[in-house]
Design an enzyme around this catalytic site. Structure first.
Site, mmCIF file in Angstrom:
data_model
loop_
_atom_site.group_PDB
_atom_site.id
_atom_site.type_symbol
_atom_site.label_atom_id
_atom_site.label_comp_id
_atom_site.label_asym_id
_atom_site.label_seq_id
_atom_site.Cartn_x
_atom_site.Cartn_y
_atom_site.Cartn_z
ATOM 1 N N CYS A 108 1.046 -4.719 8.979
ATOM 2 C CA CYS A 108 1.318 -4.422 7.574
ATOM 3 C C CYS A 108 1.875 -5.626 6.823
ATOM 4 C CB CYS A 108 2.304 -3.256 7.491
ATOM 5 S SG CYS A 108 2.863 -2.902 5.817
ATOM 6 N N TRP A 125 2.445 6.072 11.063
ATOM 7 C CA TRP A 125 2.540 5.076 12.110
ATOM 8 C C TRP A 125 3.097 5.733 13.373
ATOM 9 C CZ3 TRP A 125 0.397 0.491 11.228
ATOM 10 C CH2 TRP A 125 0.371 -0.022 9.935
ATOM 11 N N THR A 161 5.892 4.993 5.053
ATOM 12 C CA THR A 161 5.593 3.576 4.947
ATOM 13 C C THR A 161 6.493 2.712 5.818
ATOM 14 O OG1 THR A 161 7.095 3.238 3.078
ATOM 15 C CG2 THR A 161 4.845 3.930 2.568
ATOM 16 N N TYR A 173 -6.028 -4.925 -2.356
ATOM 17 C CA TYR A 173 -6.217 -3.483 -2.139
ATOM 18 C C TYR A 173 -7.008 -2.859 -3.277
ATOM 19 C CZ TYR A 173 -3.105 -3.387 1.872
ATOM 20 O OH TYR A 173 -2.558 -3.588 3.117
#
Length: 345
Positions: free
Chosen positions: A58, A91, A125, A189
């Site tokens: 990430c 995750w 996140t 993105y």
């Protein structure tokens, strides 16, 4: 939706929306509780109390890993590393023994978010800082996390830790960092997850206009602001280091490769070879995340063998521009054995 760095699970992040013409919109609504020296939000700085959770894949988490290294906080702020591949829930710690974080005892980061807020509705996140005694996420505000590691944790920083946010340069750092975020960090993105041609074309144009300006800016100066590494460099580097491996092809940001932009390529190599930057990068995990998780972009899940990454260690010649990477400070020592990454190849 759940995920990893500010988009849904396809792009590795939290919630997002699209406009009618397909423009990608990132949800920036994070847990903004802060860990501070005075404990004003109920979470005082305490060595060993918190656990920084990142994923090597990430880019937003990469910032926190870099600043933690530069500040020398490895012993006072332990770090957990989620694996590169996850599902729609969050995750997971699939690289750890028994598939659990060895300190938090959880299989998925989602569990720490749900302990903070049952049924947490936004993105799961990274980076996330977890309060170990309660198992709850304190904050996932990635922009604030790095600033606080550089300021609120000052009593525990190593001797020689650099000042990444010097007072006299803050306005310029903020201005450059916001442009980098809007057009580059988030811009790749917006290209990759555009839902229509017009949205893609607009994002592509903004990305390359900004990269052209950065190429010009860095042709005659070693760092983005001033003559030392600052927060602005920390924010640009994670996107540049992923550019050829992921964004160029996977996200259709393909006007040129980073290696074809002389100043930016040399600048990125200069940072990569600076202790605290390249030693946080695992290209295999980066590629595994993007190419395996983003099945709407890459339905087969095939991970490309290239590009060659050995060239990240080639001479960059940026020393001729002057500047001192750490200002009056010194380089950090080597990373802990448990946190070492493979060398580029």
């Amino acid at each position: 939706m759940t995920g990893t760095d500010g988009d849904d699970q396809r792009s590795g992040g939290g919630g997002h929306t699209r406009t009618d013409d397909g423009e990608f919109r990132r949800d920036r609504n994070y847990l903004t509780t802060r860990i501070t020296a005075d404990g004003r939000d109920g979470y005082p700085v305490e060595p060993g109390r918190y656990r920084l959770i990142i994923a090597r894949a990430c880019p937003w988490a990469n910032r926190a890993a870099i600043v933690r290294r530069l500040m020398g906080l490895e012993d006072v702020l332990p770090m957990g590393i989620a694996g590169p591949v996850h599902d729609e829930r969050s995750w997971s710690f699939h690289l750890d023994p028994d598939g659990r974080d060895p300190v938090l005892g959880i299989e998925r980061l989602q569990e720490a978010y749900f302990r903070r807020e049952p049924g947490y509705p936004r993105g799961i996140t990274v980076p996330a800082v977890v309060d170990v005694p309660t198992g709850e996420v304190v904050t996932n505000d990635f922009a604030r996390i790095t600033l606080d590691l550089g300021s609120q944790w000052s009593a525990h920083q190593r001797d020689g830790a650099p000042d990444l946010y010097p007072e006299r340069w803050r306005d310029e750092i903020d201005e450059v960092a916001e442009e980098v975020y809007r057009d580059v960090n988030n811009g790749v993105y917006q290209c990759g997850f555009a839902g229509g041609q017009h949205a893609y074309d607009t994002a592509y144009r903004r990305l390359w206009e900004r990269l052209d300006r950065l190429e010009e800016r860095l042709a005659g100066r070693r760092y983005l602001v001033g003559d030392t590494i600052t927060e602005a460099d920390v924010r640009l580097f994670p996107t540049l280091v992923r550019f050829d491996a992921v964004y160029h092809g996977h996200f259709k940001c393909n006007r040129q490769k980073l290696t074809e932009l002389p100043a930016l390529w040399a600048y990125a190599r200069d940072l990569f070879q600076t202790p605290g930057f390249g030693d946080t990068i695992d290209f295999d995990q980066i590629k595994a995340h993007y190419y395996v998780v983003h099945r709407d972009i890459n339905p087969t899940g095939i991970v490309p063998r290239g590009p060659d990454t050995g060239n990240w260690l080639s001479p960059h010649g940026r020393e001729a521009l002057g500047g001192r990477p750490f200002g009056d400070g010194t380089p950090p020592g080597p990373p802990p054995t448990s946190e070492r990454v493979p060398s580029p190849r």
